[in-house]
Design an enzyme around this catalytic site. Structure first.
Site, PDB file in Angstrom:
ATOM      1  CG  ASP A  44      -1.802   1.285   1.333  1.00 11.02           C
ATOM      2  OD1 ASP A  44      -2.988   1.088   0.468  1.00 11.02           O
ATOM      3  OD2 ASP A  44      -1.385   2.082   1.988  1.00 11.02           O
ATOM      4  CE1 TYR A  49       0.494   7.478   2.877  1.00 11.45           C
ATOM      5  CE2 TYR A  49       0.761   5.234   2.024  1.00 11.45           C
ATOM      6  CZ  TYR A  49       0.214   6.125   2.557  1.00 11.45           C
ATOM      7  OH  TYR A  49      -0.799   5.781   3.354  1.00 11.45           O
ATOM      8  CE  LYS A  74      -3.917   4.855   0.786  1.00 13.34           C
ATOM      9  NZ  LYS A  74      -2.507   4.387   0.877  1.00 13.34           N
ATOM     10  CG  HIS A 107      -4.569   9.908   0.695  1.00 16.45           C
ATOM     11  ND1 HIS A 107      -2.980   9.628   0.391  1.00 16.45           N
ATOM     12  CD2 HIS A 107      -4.500   9.271   2.047  1.00 16.45           C
ATOM     13  CE1 HIS A 107      -2.475   9.133   1.387  1.00 16.45           C
ATOM     14  NE2 HIS A 107      -3.174   9.042   2.343  1.00 16.45           N
TER      15      HIS A 107
END
Length: 281
Positions: A44, A49, A74, A107
């Site tokens: 994931d 990120y 996302k 997200h």
């Protein structure tokens, strides 16, 4: 208990994934490669990120075919809207070095707390995900951090219902109302922060239970998620703990222990909420 869940469209998804938030230092793919070596096949990530490129490198270096992996990314708050989401998807694919995703999520339901037309923006973004899904560029689509109040307007207008909602979930913060709503609408819940950060590791109830079962506190938390029908996304930089976090099918929690965990007072909460300023804990 099976080692996969089945989404509403029939897509199988490994029952435990590896969360990549803050899991790689810059472009360092070593931690992610170690997760592959430990047996993780579900990863994931997200544009926010900053780990997509490192994850792509780790998967390319391991030598396993792309079809062995289930990859999620996302679309971030600043990438919402139809055209922006399509561009964000292409950028994620490029960083990951793949030509499709297994799951793509919105997200957060709101780009900021001042945005009054967030529901219309969600729907505009969702239409992009629907088009990507219909074109076969992603195998499943969903949302993250959506509560029932965010899901309702989306479901009222969507052509394809979300297949996943990824939320914070762990003992001490189960968001039961959202769990119940998702179950009623055949939406698979995934758990970010399923171990509640380090705050739960010394919790007396969890440490007592871990000793009794002969497992780690993290394994208790992750098994608790699975027995609630929730797919956990643990992360660790330690290969031994990575392996432990996958070893969840050799034991099960008794009904009375599940009830005790369900009844825990709030603990381990991140302070994040989609409709409020973050609480600094």
């Amino acid at each position: 208990m099976n080692d996969t869940f089945c989404l509403s469209n029939g897509q199988k998804i490994p029952a435990v994934g590896f969360g990549t938030y803050k899991a790689a230092d810059g472009d360092d793919a070593a931690v992610l490669r170690a997760a592959v070596d430990c047996g993780y096949r579900h990863f994931d990530t997200a544009s926010f990120y900053g780990t997509e490129r490192a994850l792509g490198r780790a998967l390319a270096e391991c030598g396993l075919p792309r079809g062995e992996f289930f990859l999620t990314s996302k679309v971030w708050k600043t990438e919402m809207g139809y055209d922006n989401a399509l561009r964000a998807f292409d950028a994620s694919l490029a960083r990951l070095g793949t030509d499709y995703l297994d799951l793509y999520l919105i997200h957060w339901p709101r780009p900021d707390l001042e945005r009054s037309d967030w529901a219309a923006l969600d729907l505009d973004t969702w239409r992009a995900l629907e088009d990507l899904y219909e074109a076969g560029r992603v195998k499943a689509i969903g949302v993250s951090n959506f509560l029932p109040s965010h899901l309702e307007p989306l479901l009222a207008s969507a052509s394809v219902a979300p297949m996943v909602d990824q939320i914070e979930f762990h003992p001490g913060y189960t968001q039961q109302e959202t769990l119940d709503y998702c179950a009623a609408h055949n939406i698979q819940v995934e758990a970010w922060s399923p171990i509640g950060r380090a705050r739960l590791l010394s919790n007396p109830l969890l440490t007592e239970m871990a000793g009794r079962y002969g497992v780690s506190v993290a394994q208790i938390c992750l098994r608790f998620a699975l027995q609630n029908g929730v797919l956990p996304l643990p992360k660790s930089a330690n290969p031994n703990r990575m392996a432990q976090n996958l070893d969840l099918f050799s034991f099960s929690l008794a009904e009375e222990d599940m009830a005790a965990l369900d009844a825990m007072p709030r603990a381990g909460w991140s302070g994040e909420h989609p409709d409020r300023e973050r609480v600094r804990l």
